[in-house]
Design a protein around this motif. Structure first.
Motif, PDB file in Angstrom:
ATOM      1  N   PHE A  53       3.553 -14.193  25.647  1.00 44.44           N
ATOM      2  CA  PHE A  53       2.435 -14.665  23.961  1.00 44.44           C
ATOM      3  C   PHE A  53       3.179 -15.576  23.074  1.00 44.44           C
ATOM      4  CE2 PHE A  53      -0.895 -11.478  24.379  1.00 44.44           C
ATOM      5  CZ  PHE A  53      -0.535  -9.829  24.934  1.00 44.44           C
ATOM      6  N   ARG A  54       2.283 -16.152  23.015  1.00 42.49           N
ATOM      7  CA  ARG A  54       3.153 -17.270  21.681  1.00 42.49           C
ATOM      8  C   ARG A  54       2.374 -16.911  20.571  1.00 42.49           C
ATOM      9  NH1 ARG A  54       2.633 -24.090  22.392  1.00 42.49           N
ATOM     10  NH2 ARG A  54       3.299 -23.878  19.348  1.00 42.49           N
ATOM     11  N   ILE A  55       3.122 -16.701  19.524  1.00 46.61           N
ATOM     12  CA  ILE A  55       3.085 -16.302  18.056  1.00 46.61           C
ATOM     13  C   ILE A  55       2.493 -17.452  17.850  1.00 46.61           C
ATOM     14  CG2 ILE A  55       3.831 -15.190  15.955  1.00 46.61           C
ATOM     15  CD1 ILE A  55       4.707 -12.898  17.727  1.00 46.61           C
ATOM     16  N   TRP A  56       1.990 -17.843  16.751  1.00 45.16           N
ATOM     17  CA  TRP A  56       1.082 -18.676  15.568  1.00 45.16           C
ATOM     18  C   TRP A  56       1.554 -18.398  14.052  1.00 45.16           C
ATOM     19  CZ3 TRP A  56      -0.995 -19.393  20.971  1.00 45.16           C
ATOM     20  CH2 TRP A  56      -0.332 -21.163  21.550  1.00 45.16           C
ATOM     21  N   GLY A  57       1.888 -19.056  13.550  1.00 42.53           N
ATOM     22  CA  GLY A  57       1.775 -18.849  11.891  1.00 42.53           C
ATOM     23  C   GLY A  57       2.921 -18.512  11.478  1.00 42.53           C
ATOM     24  N   LYS A  58       2.594 -18.219   9.957  1.00 44.58           N
ATOM     25  CA  LYS A  58       4.094 -17.447  10.026  1.00 44.58           C
ATOM     26  C   LYS A  58       4.010 -15.696   9.327  1.00 44.58           C
ATOM     27  CE  LYS A  58       5.160 -20.981   6.449  1.00 44.58           C
ATOM     28  NZ  LYS A  58       4.971 -21.812   5.262  1.00 44.58           N
ATOM     29  N   GLY A  59       3.046 -14.992   9.949  1.00 46.89           N
ATOM     30  CA  GLY A  59       2.299 -13.612   9.999  1.00 46.89           C
ATOM     31  C   GLY A  59       2.061 -12.706   8.904  1.00 46.89           C
ATOM     32  N   THR A  60       2.046 -11.669   8.323  1.00 46.10           N
ATOM     33  CA  THR A  60       1.198 -10.952   7.530  1.00 46.10           C
ATOM     34  C   THR A  60       1.991 -10.708   7.007  1.00 46.10           C
ATOM     35  OG1 THR A  60      -0.563 -10.924   5.901  1.00 46.10           O
ATOM     36  CG2 THR A  60      -0.953  -9.670   7.752  1.00 46.10           C
ATOM     37  N   GLN A  61       2.150 -10.002   5.345  1.00 46.83           N
ATOM     38  CA  GLN A  61       2.946  -9.201   5.055  1.00 46.83           C
ATOM     39  C   GLN A  61       3.106  -7.790   5.052  1.00 46.83           C
ATOM     40  OE1 GLN A  61       7.421  -8.732   4.035  1.00 46.83           O
ATOM     41  NE2 GLN A  61       6.303  -7.194   4.286  1.00 46.83           N
ATOM     42  N   VAL A  62       3.200  -6.372   5.739  1.00 46.18           N
ATOM     43  CA  VAL A  62       2.695  -5.498   5.181  1.00 46.18           C
ATOM     44  C   VAL A  62       3.734  -4.664   4.983  1.00 46.18           C
ATOM     45  CG1 VAL A  62       2.100  -2.886   6.211  1.00 46.18           C
ATOM     46  CG2 VAL A  62       1.096  -5.693   6.612  1.00 46.18           C
ATOM     47  N   THR A  63       3.461  -4.138   3.534  1.00 47.61           N
ATOM     48  CA  THR A  63       4.743  -3.205   2.701  1.00 47.61           C
ATOM     49  C   THR A  63       4.306  -1.949   2.178  1.00 47.61           C
ATOM     50  OG1 THR A  63       5.994  -5.107   1.665  1.00 47.61           O
ATOM     51  CG2 THR A  63       6.456  -2.775   1.300  1.00 47.61           C
ATOM     52  N   VAL A  64       4.848  -0.466   3.288  1.00 49.48           N
ATOM     53  CA  VAL A  64       3.842   0.971   2.539  1.00 49.48           C
ATOM     54  C   VAL A  64       5.408   1.679   2.233  1.00 49.48           C
ATOM     55  CG1 VAL A  64       3.464   2.621   4.241  1.00 49.48           C
ATOM     56  CG2 VAL A  64       2.918   0.242   4.505  1.00 49.48           C
ATOM     57  N   SER A  65       4.722   2.149   0.540  1.00 47.27           N
ATOM     58  CA  SER A  65       5.691   2.045  -0.198  1.00 47.27           C
ATOM     59  C   SER A  65       5.830   3.795  -0.243  1.00 47.27           C
ATOM     60  CB  SER A  65       5.555   2.028  -1.132  1.00 47.27           C
ATOM     61  OG  SER A  65       4.618   2.497  -2.234  1.00 47.27           O
ATOM     62  N   SER A  66       7.253   4.866  -0.315  1.00 52.30           N
ATOM     63  CA  SER A  66       6.284   5.911   0.013  1.00 52.30           C
ATOM     64  C   SER A  66       6.263   6.683  -1.266  1.00 52.30           C
ATOM     65  CB  SER A  66       8.183   6.055   0.866  1.00 52.30           C
ATOM     66  OG  SER A  66       8.989   5.948  -0.465  1.00 52.30           O
ATOM     67  N   VAL A 120       0.826  -1.175   0.346  1.00 44.51           N
ATOM     68  CA  VAL A 120      -0.131   0.061  -0.525  1.00 44.51           C
ATOM     69  C   VAL A 120       0.931   1.247  -0.112  1.00 44.51           C
ATOM     70  CG1 VAL A 120      -0.312   0.414   2.126  1.00 44.51           C
ATOM     71  CG2 VAL A 120      -1.889   1.254   0.733  1.00 44.51           C
ATOM     72  N   GLN A 121       0.542   2.898  -0.913  1.00 43.64           N
ATOM     73  CA  GLN A 121       0.993   3.399  -1.050  1.00 43.64           C
ATOM     74  C   GLN A 121       1.174   4.320   1.100  1.00 43.64           C
ATOM     75  OE1 GLN A 121      -0.638   5.864  -3.945  1.00 43.64           O
ATOM     76  NE2 GLN A 121       0.732   4.371  -5.265  1.00 43.64           N
ATOM     77  N   THR A 122       1.998   4.843   1.382  1.00 49.41           N
ATOM     78  CA  THR A 122       1.710   6.090   2.478  1.00 49.41           C
ATOM     79  C   THR A 122       0.219   6.602   2.760  1.00 49.41           C
ATOM     80  OG1 THR A 122       4.295   5.876   2.241  1.00 49.41           O
ATOM     81  CG2 THR A 122       3.004   7.845   3.243  1.00 49.41           C
ATOM     82  N   GLY A 123      -0.282   6.874   3.895  1.00 43.68           N
ATOM     83  CA  GLY A 123      -1.493   7.490   3.910  1.00 43.68           C
ATOM     84  C   GLY A 123      -2.626   6.206   3.632  1.00 43.68           C
ATOM     85  N   GLY A 124      -2.303   5.063   3.058  1.00 46.21           N
ATOM     86  CA  GLY A 124      -3.096   4.485   2.209  1.00 46.21           C
ATOM     87  C   GLY A 124      -3.950   3.328   3.906  1.00 46.21           C
ATOM     88  N   SER A 125      -4.445   2.246   3.744  1.00 46.94           N
ATOM     89  CA  SER A 125      -5.617   1.534   4.282  1.00 46.94           C
ATOM     90  C   SER A 125      -4.626  -0.099   4.105  1.00 46.94           C
ATOM     91  CB  SER A 125      -6.973   1.799   4.916  1.00 46.94           C
ATOM     92  OG  SER A 125      -6.541   3.483   5.499  1.00 46.94           O
ATOM     93  N   LEU A 126      -5.037  -0.990   5.115  1.00 43.18           N
ATOM     94  CA  LEU A 126      -4.943  -2.136   5.117  1.00 43.18           C
ATOM     95  C   LEU A 126      -5.856  -2.827   6.786  1.00 43.18           C
ATOM     96  CD1 LEU A 126      -1.508  -3.663   4.155  1.00 43.18           C
ATOM     97  CD2 LEU A 126      -3.614  -3.411   2.756  1.00 43.18           C
ATOM     98  N   ARG A 127      -6.504  -3.958   7.307  1.00 42.51           N
ATOM     99  CA  ARG A 127      -7.217  -4.446   7.710  1.00 42.51           C
ATOM    100  C   ARG A 127      -7.063  -5.605   7.552  1.00 42.51           C
ATOM    101  NH1 ARG A 127     -13.347  -5.822   9.261  1.00 42.51           N
ATOM    102  NH2 ARG A 127     -13.010  -7.817   7.274  1.00 42.51           N
ATOM    103  N   LEU A 128      -6.158  -6.143   8.733  1.00 42.92           N
ATOM    104  CA  LEU A 128      -5.752  -7.173   9.047  1.00 42.92           C
ATOM    105  C   LEU A 128      -6.223  -8.375   9.650  1.00 42.92           C
ATOM    106  CD1 LEU A 128      -1.462  -6.265  10.043  1.00 42.92           C
ATOM    107  CD2 LEU A 128      -2.819  -7.178   8.004  1.00 42.92           C
ATOM    108  N   SER A 129      -6.088  -9.586   9.466  1.00 47.38           N
ATOM    109  CA  SER A 129      -7.048 -10.156  10.003  1.00 47.38           C
ATOM    110  C   SER A 129      -6.442 -11.198  10.694  1.00 47.38           C
ATOM    111  CB  SER A 129      -8.470 -11.075   8.601  1.00 47.38           C
ATOM    112  OG  SER A 129      -9.147 -10.389   8.206  1.00 47.38           O
ATOM    113  N   CYS A 130      -7.276 -12.048  11.474  1.00 45.91           N
ATOM    114  CA  CYS A 130      -6.011 -13.037  12.769  1.00 45.91           C
ATOM    115  C   CYS A 130      -7.821 -13.775  12.844  1.00 45.91           C
ATOM    116  CB  CYS A 130      -5.815 -12.790  14.350  1.00 45.91           C
ATOM    117  SG  CYS A 130      -5.465 -13.261  14.928  1.00 45.91           S
ATOM    118  N   ALA A 131      -7.733 -15.554  12.574  1.00 43.05           N
ATOM    119  CA  ALA A 131      -7.876 -16.225  12.874  1.00 43.05           C
ATOM    120  C   ALA A 131      -8.280 -16.958  13.528  1.00 43.05           C
ATOM    121  CB  ALA A 131      -8.514 -17.353  11.256  1.00 43.05           C
TER     122      ALA A 131
END
Length: 125
Positions: A112-125, A12-23
């Motif tokens: 805490f204990r972390i599960w899973g591989k996570g999700t990548q968030v990349t914010v471009s300038s 996403v570009q700078t100033g943008g939005s994302l919604r992460l989910s955790c099932a």
């Protein structure tokens, strides 16, 4: 079996939005505290936000306060992290994590204990 899987990341570009989910599965969201952590390249894992078990009070790291919102939908067994006004420094792999016990003992990673591989968030300038 306890499982947590983060998803929803992207570019996403700078100033943008994302919604992460955790099932989640295998435990009651209401009973345990859930935290979001992130790890930027070359840096340690850091706590971002969390929602406590029981009453569901929320907390945020200063770096994301006012921009990120954590929530949960027990009917869908899912937690969310709405991220607005994203900045390049938000670039990281995001993980959701479950507290080791029902009693809240702080937002430190050791609690805490972390599960899973996570999700990548990349914010471009």
């Amino acid at each position: 079996e306890v499982q947590l899987q983060a998803s929803g990341g992207g570019l996403v570009q700078t100033g943008g939005s994302l919604r992460l989910s955790c099932a989640r599965s295998g435990f009651s969201t209401d009973a345990y505290t859930i935290g979001w952590f992130r790890q930027a390249p070359g840096k340690e894992l850091e706590w971002v936000s969390g929602i406590k078990g029981g009453g569901g009070s929320t907390s945020y790291a200063d770096s994301v306060k006012g921009r990120f919102t954590i929530s949960r939908d027990n009917a869908k067994n899912t937690l969310y992290l709405q991220m607005n006004s994203l900045q390049p420094e938000d670039t990281a792999v995001y993980y959701c994590a479950k507290s080791r016990g029902v009693l809240f003992t702080g937002w430190g990673l050791g609690n805490f204990r972390i599960w899973g591989k996570g999700t990548q968030v990349t914010v471009s300038s």
